[in-house]
Scaffold this motif. Structure first.
Motif, PDB file in Angstrom:
ATOM      1  N   PRO A 237      27.452  52.586  42.327  1.00  0.00           N
ATOM      2  CA  PRO A 237      27.552  51.853  41.064  1.00  0.00           C
ATOM      3  C   PRO A 237      27.457  50.355  41.350  1.00  0.00           C
ATOM      4  O   PRO A 237      28.265  49.809  42.070  1.00  0.00           O
TER       5      PRO A 237
ATOM      6  N   SER B 227      33.021  47.088  34.220  1.00  0.00           N
ATOM      7  CA  SER B 227      33.815  47.944  35.088  1.00  0.00           C
ATOM      8  C   SER B 227      32.984  49.134  35.504  1.00  0.00           C
ATOM      9  O   SER B 227      32.002  49.489  34.848  1.00  0.00           O
ATOM     10  N   HIS B 228      33.366  49.730  36.621  1.00  0.00           N
ATOM     11  CA  HIS B 228      32.796  51.031  36.936  1.00  0.00           C
ATOM     12  C   HIS B 228      33.822  51.866  37.678  1.00  0.00           C
ATOM     13  O   HIS B 228      34.715  51.351  38.337  1.00  0.00           O
ATOM     14  N   GLY B 229      33.659  53.147  37.529  1.00  0.00           N
ATOM     15  CA  GLY B 229      34.537  54.064  38.238  1.00  0.00           C
ATOM     16  C   GLY B 229      33.696  55.213  38.750  1.00  0.00           C
ATOM     17  O   GLY B 229      32.827  55.715  38.041  1.00  0.00           O
TER      18      GLY B 229
END
Lengths: 482, 250, 395
Positions: free
Chosen positions: C312, C324-326
């Motif tokens: 990501p 944001s990234h998860g």
């Protein structure tokens, strides 16, 4: 806590404070690099034949390699023939035997840097190995350490006094041809630190090295090797400063850590090389290869870094988690302001079973700076039960800066659990207003919020380093708001 | 202490205050009431100096000084306190640290030495006990993970520590259960003194059962539509805000 | 029928991306190169008749445009959609696009006006040859203020060496709302490269869900360009992979102005010897203030021979953003598995239930109603095959 706001006060209006030049005669090689230079460095250090051969092979490999271009940084091509590859304070022959014999100007330099070399060192219980340009000057506390069986000396001394250990571990974590800069370092490294902690020994004090680049047009290529034998523990601190100069200087170090069964190494860095001025003139190019090898079962290597300096940072302290149940950690705060560029992060390579890693990266970008987190978490097919948690946050101050995240996850085992979280945001106007409404100036409010943002990393640093780190952070961000 | 004359202000291109005048003297407690959107919070933010709010007309003086010449932190150091309707969370910043920094900023401005660390802790613990706050809150991040009621108590704690000359409490009662409301009211009442003034901004009359105001003003469409004593609040509770609006438009 | 000289085509094939390109680090197009070269050697012919498609799309209530073996079949007349063929394509900015432009018979341009009563169906169907290669190019433009649905379906007839290289361009006008579903259910030896570009107008809305169920070597590129303020973009994807499959999803969202919101969530279920790649990139350009971008990627690894490579990426050049990234890689929740077993389910069944639940989260987000039933049915079938494969996923 009581002193924190005092520090804030005293830090206002400070610029890069380590920007002085020490005026002492140096013994340097002329700029340029060929096999003769490599031979000359080796000869000056009176090195055994095998080490010269090792260097020459590295040099030949380096010639075949290309400078990496994948990092998110931009700089003019480095002319490797314009750099001097060796610079020692004058007269290597009569190296000082004790602090009394050290050139007082040099001591003054360390004083200005706040290195706890003298009494302060004793009080703080820190043993210091100071690397000035290319040569390690003196190491304190040798006796006390040797009582415990700990070897802590300059790399050159280690080559003379402990050749078997050096030969066994040198290049065993970062092979000569690992990358362009590591190969260059392997060919021309001039000095550095060597640490060996014997079986079952908990190193009685924190070991510390200060690196400083002084002479103009010199590259600094130090080499650090830390070996923690079975069941041992060591905490190692590294600080870096360089004078202000309006040309760029190259720093390409290699750090190798080896942790055998049940051993633990904690490696902390506060990097404050000269970052260049507001217009981006000068500053250090910092291309560093740092890698730890958790070779033994239940071993642990923990990297903590606070990076506020350098014009360009290219650095990925990594862990090879070979031993079963071994643990790798990476805690990082990186601050870039003005025209600084940083591409930094870590690699966690899970090889052994039940290996665990934690990554906490806090990036702060201000001014026109560009900062990237680049990380790799690789779980090999044999690494059953591997665990990783990554938290990667960026804070932006100002419209013209950039923050980038490039995390790679390569997972080849079904029992792996890998989690990655990242956020990017600016300092919120509401937070700033809230603090100001309580009577706190905007600059202090920013420092307060930034320090809060970095707290998770600061708490990993040894106490005296944590204070220094916070102070550095505030200085680095000066003028970032407003 | 606070003198507002014909104040007009806008936010995000919308005119909210349309010529508001109000005088608050030392020793007085004023309640400013009004329906949603009448400009209550805008007034509080303008006085505190939030940059999103643009003053287009009028003047505000605080202790004789032109308030608009002062930065938000200077206003605070002069003794102006705003209890926020939505206190912000600041992760990682220790509550005690913020409190002490704020207190010392005010003390420095007054020419006083920094507060002694022991003295600070002792006072903070006492005030927290009075507010029914767990001393552990001192070591948590500012408002980080606090419930609504905890945040509001924390605002009152800050007020109690900073001992402002003028406190404006913006909807401090909203979202509080009865115990929290009593604790907050107790905190405010403890601060009442002849050299201080308090302005309560509130939607409901409920808070005024516990903090008795000297004056009640009703805000409607960016102006003070009606002023009176505490009986006005009861009248509002019975008749609703429409009554004022109708009266104002009549 | 191939108008471009064979040598020029060979040259293009020679320039296909390799794993030395950062964007192709994990996906080797050697098979696409190999099939293309041999196909060119054999004269570059394609089956001429249109295969029967009734069993595939007969029950799906949409107006179907069929691209069979790279040829545009008869074009239906549809209310609210204007249609034209296009013969001239821009040369393309990479070798795959060049290959597409050089070999394309004719592309299709659709213009959505107002609110068409049915979804536009785009069926890309190929019969395996030995070997064969096909191209497809479709442009769908949503007029300002329009509202429409697109259901893209990629399918195969028979097995054998086949490589398809397709491009879909979606252009969403101001205030328009576009709903899009992509279903890829190719044969397990099929090689596919597919590129979707989306440009999103002022205050426009894009909702999309993609499903990769089949294919041997699959690479999907999604590039979403937000050049007008007020856009809302939500897209999701599910990839299932079993023995021998390689499925790569690369997404890129360019936020050129703000405010705008983009959210993406991809999920993957891997069993058997397979490899999946997910690379999500969000770029917030200078001046794109008020951007809110979120990426999520979750993977279930059920086999010791499966590999997931996830990346990501965020590139942010302004400060007024929330990004944001998860990403997670893991297994089914052991507590949940245990819970189901205490309720009498055997481990196999409990695993099935939870795996289906993991996938169902995305099926529920299919924004084209007519696609819900067929996608969900094919997904369940494929997932059933995967879970019941020989692999010992409970180990």
């Amino acid at each position: 806590m009581a002193t924190e706001s005092e520090q804030l006060e005293s830090l206002v209006n400070r610029r890069y404070e380590h920007g002085f030049v020490t005026d002492i005669a140096t013994d340097s090689l002329p700029p340029g690099l060929d096999e003769n230079v490599v031979r000359a460095i080796s000869a000056r250090k009176n090195e055994p034949e095998w080490l010269l051969e090792w260097r020459l092979q590295a040099y030949r490999q380096w010639l075949e390699m290309d400078e990496p271009e994948w990092a998110h940084v931009h700089y003019p091509k480095i002319d490797y023939d314009a750099i001097s590859y060796y610079s020692a304070p004058k007269s290597d022959e009569d190296r000082p035997k004790s602090l009394d014999e050290v050139d007082p100007k040099l001591l003054e330099t360390y004083d200005k840097l706040g290195i706890p070399l003298h009494e302060r060192a004793r009080l703080a219980g820190v043993a210091v190995d100071a690397v000035f340009d290319s040569v390690s000057v003196t190491t304190t506390f040798k006796e006390k350490l040797s009582e415990a069986g700990v070897i802590f000396c300059s790399f050159s001394e280690a080559v003379q006094d402990h050749p078997d250990l050096v030969r066994k571990y040198l290049g065993s974590v970062v092979p000569r041809r690992d990358n362009f800069f590591a190969a260059l370092n392997s060919a021309v490294f001039s000095d550095g630190s060597f640490v060996y902690i014997p079986k079952g020994v908990r190193c009685p004090m924190e070991l510390s090295t200060y690196f400083r680049i002084n002479a103009a047009n010199t590259g600094q290529f130090e080499r650090t090797l830390v070996v923690a034998d079975e069941g041992s523990y060591v905490s190692y601190l590294e600080g870096c400063t360089a004078p202000m100069r309006d040309e760029n200087q190259l720093h390409a170090a290699v750090v190798e850590l080896v942790a055998l069964d049940d051993a633990e190494i904690k490696y902390s860095t506060v990097q404050n090389w000269y970052p260049g001025d507001e217009q981006g003139r000068g500053g250090i190019y910092n291309f560093v290869t740092k890698r730890g090898d958790c070779r033994g079962a239940n071993s642990k290597i923990s990297w903590t870094q606070v990076e506020t300096g350098s014009a360009i940072t290219w650095k990925y302290p990594s862990c090879l988690l070979r031993g079963e149940n071994s643990v790798g950690e990476f805690y990082s705060v990186a601050v870039t302001n003005n025209l600084q560029q940083a591409d930094t992060g870590t690699k966690m390579i899970h090889i052994g079973r039940n290996t665990r890693s934690t990554i906490v990266s806090k990036g702060i970008s201000a001014g026109r700076a560009q900062q990237s987190y680049r990380g790799l978490v690789r779980v090999m097919p044999q690494a059953a039960g591997a665990r990783n948690h990554t938290q990667c946050d960026s804070l932006l101050i100002g419209k013209d800066c950039g923050a980038h995240t490039f995390p790679y996850m390569e997972i080849k085992h079904p029992s792996a659990k890998v989690e990655h979280e990242a956020t990017t945001s600016k300092i919120s106007a509401n937070q700033l207003f809230y603090c100001r409404q309580r009577g706190i100036s905007e600059e202090d409010a920013v420092n307060m919020i930034v320090n809060g943002f970095c707290k998770e990393v600061f708490k990993e640093l040894p106490m005296e380093f944590a204070v220094e780190a916070q102070a550095l952070l505030n200085v680095s961000l000066e003028g970032a708001v407003g | 202490m606070l003198e507002i004359k014909n104040l007009k202000a806008r936010v995000a291109g919308n005119d909210i205050l349309h010529g508001l005048s109000l005088a608050v003297n030392a020793g007085e407690v004023h309640a400013i009431m009004g329906p949603n959107g009448s400009g209550k919070s805008t007034l509080a933010q303008v006085i505190a100096g939030h940059e999103d709010y643009e003053v287009t007309h009028g003047s505000v003086t605080f202790k004789g000084q032109n308030l608009f010449d002062l930065e938000p932190e200077e206003r605070a150091r002069e003794g102006l306190f705003l209890g926020f309707q939505y206190p912000v969370e600041i992760p990682g910043v220790n509550n005690a640290y913020l409190l002490k920094t704020a207190l010392n900023a005010r003390r420095a401005h007054q020419g006083l030495d920094e507060i002694d660390a022991f003295e600070f802790l002792k006072t903070a613990r006492e005030k927290m006990a009075a507010l029914g706050m767990d001393p552990k809150f001192l070591n948590r991040g500012v408002n980080e993970g606090f419930s609504g009621g905890e945040k509001k108590r924390n605002e009152i704690l800050q007020m109690a520590m900073l001992e402002p000359e003028l406190a404006i409490l913006d909807e401090t009662d909203s979202g509080l259960d009865i115990d929290a409301l009593k604790a907050v009211a107790q905190g405010v009442n403890a601060l009442r003194s002849p050299d201080r003034a308090i302005v309560l901004v509130t939607h409901y009359q409920r808070l005024l059962d516990y903090i008795e105001p000297d004056f009640v003003h009703v805000l409607s469409e960016g102006r003070i539509a009606r002023s009176g004593d505490k009986t006005l609040a009861h009248e509002l509770e019975e008749k609703g805000y429409d009554w004022i609006r109708e009266a104002a438009n009549a | 029928m191939i108008t471009t000289p064979i040598d020029a085509l060979r040259d293009i094939v020679g320039r296909f991306p390799t794993t030395r390109d950062e964007d192709w680090k994990y996906t080797d197009l050697a098979r696409a190169r190999d099939i293309s070269s041999r196909w060119l050697d054999e004269g570059g012919t394609r089956p001429s008749e249109t295969p029967d498609i009734a069993d595939l799309v007969g029950d799906i209530d949409a107006d179907w445009f069929v691209i069979a073996n790279g040829r545009l079949a008869d074009i239906p007349i549809v209310d609210g959609v204007s249609v034209e063929k296009i013969n001239e394509l821009p040369a393309g900015d990479n070798a795959l696009a060049e290959f597409n432009a050089a070999l394309l018979d004719s592309g299709l341009r659709l213009r959505i006006e107002g609110r068409p009563g049915k979804p536009v169906g785009l069926l890309f169907i190929d019969e395996a040859g030995s070997p064969s290669v096909s191209q497809g190019f479709v442009e769908v433009a949503f007029e300002p203020g329009s509202r429409g649905e697109v259901f893209e379906y990629h399918a195969s007839r028979g097995t054998g060496e086949h490589y398809s290289n397709t491009i879909l361009c979606i252009d969403i006008g101001d205030d328009a709302v576009a709903h899009h579903v992509r279903l890829q259910d190719r044969a397990l030896d099929h090689v596919q490269t597919h590129r979707t570009t989306v440009s999103v107008g002022r205050d426009a809305h894009f909702e999309s869900a993609s499903f990769d169920l089949g294919g041997g070597l699959v690479r999907n590129d999604v590039a979403i360009d937000i050049a007008q303020p007020g856009a809302t973009v939500n897209f999701a994807g599910l990839y299932l992979a079993g023995d021998g499959q390689h499925v790569d999803n690369h997404t890129r969202v360019d936020h050129r102005v703000g405010p705008a919101t983009s959210r993406q969530e991809y999920r993957g279920i891997l069993n058997g010897k397979c490899r999946c790649v997910w690379n999500g990139k969000a770029i917030v350009h200078e001046g794109a203030d008020g951007t809110d971008a979120d990426q999520a990627n979750h993977n279930l690894l059920l086999s010791a021979h499966a590999e997931i490579d996830a990346k990501p990426e965020l590139e942010i050049y302004t400060d007024d953003v929330k990004c944001s990234h998860g990403t997670t890689v893991g297994q089914l929740d052991e507590t949940a598995l245990f819970y189901l077993r205490t309720r009498g389910l055997d481990p196999q069944r409990a695993t099935e239930v939870l795996t289906h639940a993991f996938a169902a989260g995305l099926v529920s987000r299919i924004p084209v109603e007519a696609a819900q039933e067929p996608v969900s049915r094919l997904m369940e079938r494929r997932l059933g095959e995967l879970i019941r494969s020989e692999e010992d996923y409970t180990a």
